[in-house]
Structure formats: C-alpha cells, structure tokens
Design a protein around this motif. Structure first.
Motif, PDB file in Angstrom:
ATOM      1  N   ALA A  93     -80.633  82.353 122.936  1.00 27.14           N
ATOM      2  CA  ALA A  93     -81.683  83.140 123.706  1.00 27.14           C
ATOM      3  C   ALA A  93     -82.470  82.451 124.623  1.00 27.14           C
ATOM      4  O   ALA A  93     -83.306  82.811 125.319  1.00 27.14           O
ATOM      5  CB  ALA A  93     -82.108  84.016 122.571  1.00 27.14           C
ATOM      6  N   LYS A  94     -82.760  81.118 124.484  1.00 31.17           N
ATOM      7  CA  LYS A  94     -83.771  80.400 125.111  1.00 31.17           C
ATOM      8  C   LYS A  94     -82.997  79.760 126.357  1.00 31.17           C
ATOM      9  O   LYS A  94     -84.052  79.354 127.082  1.00 31.17           O
ATOM     10  CB  LYS A  94     -84.241  79.233 124.231  1.00 31.17           C
ATOM     11  CG  LYS A  94     -84.640  79.610 123.010  1.00 31.17           C
ATOM     12  CD  LYS A  94     -85.133  78.210 122.093  1.00 31.17           C
ATOM     13  CE  LYS A  94     -85.917  78.940 120.831  1.00 31.17           C
ATOM     14  NZ  LYS A  94     -86.385  77.473 119.947  1.00 31.17           N
ATOM     15  N   THR A  95     -81.900  79.922 126.776  1.00 27.47           N
ATOM     16  CA  THR A  95     -81.173  79.583 127.957  1.00 27.47           C
ATOM     17  C   THR A  95     -81.783  80.415 129.280  1.00 27.47           C
ATOM     18  O   THR A  95     -81.660  81.538 129.137  1.00 27.47           O
ATOM     19  CB  THR A  95     -79.684  79.477 127.731  1.00 27.47           C
ATOM     20  OG1 THR A  95     -79.363  78.782 126.467  1.00 27.47           O
ATOM     21  CG2 THR A  95     -79.117  78.754 128.984  1.00 27.47           C
ATOM     22  N   VAL A  96     -82.052  79.488 130.099  1.00 31.14           N
ATOM     23  CA  VAL A  96     -82.539  80.314 131.391  1.00 31.14           C
ATOM     24  C   VAL A  96     -81.183  80.937 131.896  1.00 31.14           C
ATOM     25  O   VAL A  96     -80.001  80.369 131.892  1.00 31.14           O
ATOM     26  CB  VAL A  96     -82.904  79.011 132.426  1.00 31.14           C
ATOM     27  CG1 VAL A  96     -83.275  79.730 133.621  1.00 31.14           C
ATOM     28  CG2 VAL A  96     -84.083  78.311 131.910  1.00 31.14           C
ATOM     29  N   GLN A  97     -81.373  82.392 132.344  1.00 31.58           N
ATOM     30  CA  GLN A  97     -80.406  83.121 132.798  1.00 31.58           C
ATOM     31  C   GLN A  97     -79.588  82.430 133.857  1.00 31.58           C
ATOM     32  O   GLN A  97     -78.299  82.810 134.087  1.00 31.58           O
ATOM     33  CB  GLN A  97     -80.939  84.471 133.230  1.00 31.58           C
ATOM     34  CG  GLN A  97     -79.956  85.521 133.347  1.00 31.58           C
ATOM     35  CD  GLN A  97     -79.247  86.013 132.228  1.00 31.58           C
ATOM     36  OE1 GLN A  97     -79.414  85.950 131.049  1.00 31.58           O
ATOM     37  NE2 GLN A  97     -77.876  86.354 132.564  1.00 31.58           N
ATOM     38  N   GLY A  98     -80.378  81.899 134.845  1.00 31.17           N
ATOM     39  CA  GLY A  98     -79.545  81.249 135.913  1.00 31.17           C
ATOM     40  C   GLY A  98     -78.525  80.201 135.650  1.00 31.17           C
ATOM     41  O   GLY A  98     -77.763  80.086 136.425  1.00 31.17           O
ATOM     42  N   ASN A  99     -78.755  79.580 134.350  1.00 32.01           N
ATOM     43  CA  ASN A  99     -78.000  78.452 134.019  1.00 32.01           C
ATOM     44  C   ASN A  99     -76.652  78.795 133.352  1.00 32.01           C
ATOM     45  O   ASN A  99     -75.734  77.787 132.884  1.00 32.01           O
ATOM     46  CB  ASN A  99     -78.658  77.380 133.231  1.00 32.01           C
ATOM     47  CG  ASN A  99     -79.878  76.913 134.062  1.00 32.01           C
ATOM     48  OD1 ASN A  99     -79.936  76.921 135.440  1.00 32.01           O
ATOM     49  ND2 ASN A  99     -80.848  76.048 133.375  1.00 32.01           N
TER      50      ASN A  99
END
Length: 555
Positions: free
Chosen positions: A264-270
């Motif tokens: 859930a902590k991952t940046v959406q664009g990545n």
C-alpha cells in the motif's frame, strides 16, 4: 583535548587545500592523507569532516590535466578503502556525498566529467572496503545506508542535487562488477536502496534510471546465460554475463517485485514499472525451470582487484611501474657517467647526427630525380612540376591537376594537330625556365608572344621549308583553355544585355528578369497665391488707359 587539537588542525589544512598555489594544495593533500587522517580520523566530528571536504572539493576543482585529475581522485577515494574501521570509512564517505550533493548545481559543464570520475572512484573503493571484509552483513548495511541516505534517497530532497543520485544509479553495476560474484544475501543488501526507489520515490527520472541501468541489465544477462546453457555452450568465467546472469536467474526478482507492487505504500505511478519488470522476470524464471538446467549459486571468492592509481585515455597505469622505469633510466645514466663511458655517449650522439645528415641527402636526391625533362616539351613540364611542388610546400590541399609526362605529350600532340590544320608552324621552346622570382614575368612574356602569334594569322607567315619563319612559343599555362562542360542556351532563350537586371534590381526580394520600363509620373506644380505687387506690375486694362489719355489731354 585531542578532539579540539584535531579540529584546529583540520581548519588549517582546509585553508591550505583551497589555496591558489598548486604546490601548497599538493602538500596539504599529502599531509592530510598520509599523516593526519590515519592518526586523528576517530577524533574528528561530522562538522570537521564537512569542513575538510569543502577544502578538498575546491582542491579537486582547481586540478587541471586529466592525468593529475585521475591520480588525485584515486588518492582521495583510497582513504575509504584504507580506513581502519567501518565507522571511519562510513563517516568519510558520508561527508564526501553530502558535499558533492550540496555543490552539484555549481559544477559547470567543463568540470562535470572529472567529478563523475571522482564519484566512480569513491564507489569503487567503497566496494573494495566491503570486499576486504568479505561483505559482512553489518558492514555492508552501514555503507549501503550511507549511499542511500546521502545520494540515492536523501532526507532533504533538493531538486538541484538529484543528478548525483542519477549518476550513482547509472554507475553502480559497473563499479561493483570487479568485486562480484557475491552471495545472494549480500546482493539483497546492496540492492536494497534501489528497491526502495521503486517503492517510495516520486522522481520518474530516477525510477527509469534504476529500471534501465540495474534490473534490465540483470534481465538481459540472465536471458543470455540461459540461452548459452541450453545450447550447451560454455560461458567465459568471470564475464559480465555470467556474474549478472546468475543473479538475474536465481535472486527471485519476480517475487520481490510482486511484493512491492502489492504494497500500500508504493507510489501509484511506479506500479506499472514494477509489474512490467515482474512479468519479464517471471518468463525468465519459468524458462529456467522448463529447460532443466542447473546453475550454481554465486559465492564471494575473496578476490581483490588491484588498485589503479592513474588512468589516462582509458589505459590503466600503475604508479609503481612508472617509477621503476624512471629509476632504471636514471641508474643507467649515472653508471655511464661514473664508469668513465662518456666517450661512448658522445659516439652515440655523433652517430645520430650522421644518420640525420644521410636522411637529408637522400631526400634532396629524391627531389632531383622527380624532375622529369622532356625533349619535346621539357620547359613546360619542368615549369608544371615546379609549380606543383611549390603548391605542396605552401600547404595547398586542393585537388589540382598533376601534369605528368603522358598528359603533357597528349596535350602537345593535340596542339600540333590544331596548328597543322590551321596552317601555322609550331616549334617547341628549348630555353630554360627563369628562376622563381622571375617566373611570373616569363609566363607573361610567353603568353604575350603566344597570344600575338596564334591569335592573328596575319602575323605568322607560312613556313616554306626555310628558317625565316617566325617561331611560336608554346607554354602550357598560357595556351590551355578551359571549356565549360555544358553548352550555352540557344539564342532564342537568351536575354538581351539591356534587359538583364543590374544594380539595385539584384537586391534580395527582387526577382531576376527583364526590366519593364514605365513612364515616370510628372509632378504637378501647385498654384501659388499671387501677391499684390505682381498684380500691380501687370499691364492696365483698356478703361484705365482711356482715363489716362483723357487726363493728358485736359492737362
């Protein structure tokens, strides 16, 4: 007291490192690396190290010449690999990365390459330091955390210093290759900052650099290694494909990328980048399972790479080898002088002079042989050869016609045929060519004689077998006529000379073509108001004349 003395001495060394005198800077660097750091590095605080690196930054800024720049970069970076403890190495590396990141925006284009070199050297010596300690987990984690916090993912994210993180991502695998292979656990610690980049960084440029410069290289080398093993071909030991291919096949990148993408902590664009890498590694790992090929896990072998001191134009040079060669030459010269063999040295010098004189004589003889003398057109050939040699000496690189014997004879035959058809006698000139000073005058005279004789048939009488006929001088320079390769247009398409645009009509914006003459408009003069004096000066009317006559009669 030791800490206070160390900080005071560090401030004095910093002033000398930033000096304008190259000798003072070099002495300060030697004192810093050889005496000061090994003795008082544990007593220096973080601020003292930052002050020292401020001076070292300007010392490297003033370093000129590629050879000295490479030497200085290697000596400064060697302080990391030669540190006594991991804490000292980590502190020195942290001060370097903090200084470079702070000053990154001030580095201009002309000095950027040498700071790239300095960055490469520091990464290389940091990996050498880890290799000397067999990539112990605690030491590896300490050094990698410094690289992550100060270069790749700093706490205070400044847009001006992001170029340092981009360069570290580009160069990371190139500088760690000499130390590989390492165990998969050590590789996980080394790649930890770049996994966090894919998870937390919002900088798209950094994310693309990490993908292309690190993980895609693991993917490519892994696929190459798998194809070679399927075909039964042996891979070279120690090659790049073998070192990186084993990591790409056995590390388990697909599972790691799946965890990062699902977090859930991952940046959406990545997420798109992460899942794309995951799919590619899944195909690679499935291909390894279906092939049934067994590949051994990489292990650290403890091989240390020799430290290169100087790099010039891509060639590695050891300082020790250069010094040995210089010492050998000096020892030979000293032995010759001490042994009383000065006469032999003089004899060698004389032999060299004799060889030079012989070479000069041979060159002169070759020049003389190159001068070709023709019995029919000797003067013209000599003149053309001298002219071409003069052009070569003056350094003209233009494509000029070289008048060889064959060309000269063919041209002379053609001229004789044309003269015979016209009924004009032609006799070659046997006089010698004038010197270089009077060549222009002689060519002018020959052109005048040839022009007067050949151009007008009345001046040249027909030859009746006697010697009384005029002799026509033949000169290649004056008699050669250049004909245009394309014929002139037909007369119906030519424009008369009066219709061609001239003068201001040739300016930009005016189309070339026949000039149309238009009648110039006549300016009308404005009617001026007549003054009273002019009106009085006019002749009087008939009624006035009658009145004047009556007045005269009455009187």
């Amino acid at each position: 007291m030791a800490a206070a003395a160390a900080s005071a001495e560090a401030a004095a060394i910093t002033r000398r490192l930033a000096s304008c005198n190259a000798g003072a800077r070099e002495r300060a660097v030697r004192h810093l690396l050889a005496d000061f750091l090994p003795a008082s590095a544990p007593h220096l605080s973080a601020t003292d190290l930052l002050k020292l690196w401020k001076g070292l930054f300007f010392c490297f800024w003033h370093a000129d010449k590629p050879l000295y720049q490479a030497d200085l970069a290697s000596r400064l970076a060697a302080a990391v690999s030669a540190a006594a403890t991991p804490a000292v190495a980590a502190d020195f590396l942290a001060a370097y990365l903090a200084t470079i990141r702070r000053e990154w925006s001030a580095i201009d284009v002309h000095r950027l390459d040498k700071f790239y070199l300095l960055n490469r050297r520091f990464l290389h010596h940091a990996f050498l330091f880890l290799g000397a300690r067999s990539f112990a987990p605690d030491v590896t984690a300490q050094i990698v955390s410094v690289i992550s916090e100060k270069a790749v993912l700093p706490e205070a994210d400044n847009a001006t210093g992001r170029g340092l993180g981009y360069h570290v991502a580009d160069v990371f695998l190139d500088e760690i290759l000499p130390v590989l292979p390492v165990s998969l656990k050590s590789m996980e610690l080394l790649l930890a900052p770049f996994f966090t980049v894919l998870e937390k960084s919002a900088d798209r440029v950094l994310v693309s650099k990490v993908r292309s410069s690190l993980f895609e290289r693991f993917l490519e080398s892994g696929s190459q290694l798998l194809e070679m093993t399927r075909k039964g071909e042996e891979m070279e030991k120690g090659s790049v494909e073998e070192k990186l291919g084993k990591v790409g096949l056995l590390f388990g990148f697909s599972k790691r990328f799946l965890d990062i993408g699902a977090s859930a902590k991952t940046v959406q664009g990545n997420r798109k980048v992460v899942f794309g890498l995951r799919d590619a590694f899944v195909k690679l790992e499935k291909g390894l399972e279906l092939s049934g090929v067994k590949i051994s896990e990489p292990e650290f072998q403890g091989t240390q790479v020799p430290m290169v001191a100087v790099v010039e134009n891509g060639m590695d040079l050891d300082e020790a080898k250069v010094e040995k060669k210089r010492k050998k030459k000096k020892a030979k010269r000293a032995a010759l002088v001490e042994g009383g063999e000065e006469e032999e040295v003089k004899a060698l010098k004389q032999e060299k002079k004799v060889k030079k004189d012989k070479n000069k004589k041979e060159k002169k003889e070759k020049k003389k042989k190159n001068k070709v003398e023709d019995s029919d057109g000797g003067d013209s050939s000599e003149q053309s050869i001298d002219a071409t040699s003069e052009d070569q000496q003056m350094g003209d690189d233009t494509d000029a016609i070289t008048f060889d014997e064959a060309l000269m004879s063919n041209l002379q035959k053609q001229f004789e045929k044309a003269a015979a058809e016209a009924g004009m006698p032609v006799t070659p000139v046997t006089a010698k060519v004038a010197k270089k000073r009077n060549r222009s005058k002689s060519s002018d005279r020959s052109s005048e004689v040839s022009g007067g004789g050949v151009g007008s048939q009345g001046n040249v009488p027909a030859q009746d077998g006697d010697k009384s006929g005029k002799k026509v001088r033949f000169s290649m320079k004056s008699n050669l006529v250049w004909n245009p390769p394309t014929p002139l247009p037909p007369q119906c398409l030519r424009l008369p000379p009066s219709a061609t645009p001239r003068g201001s009509a040739l300016k930009s914006g005016v189309r070339p073509g026949p000039i149309k003459e238009s009648s110039t408009p006549v300016k009308k003069a404005k009617a001026k108001a007549k003054s009273a004096k002019k009106l009085l000066k006019k002749s009087p009317s008939s009624a006035v004349k009658r009145l004047r006559k009556l007045q005269t009669f009455s009187a």
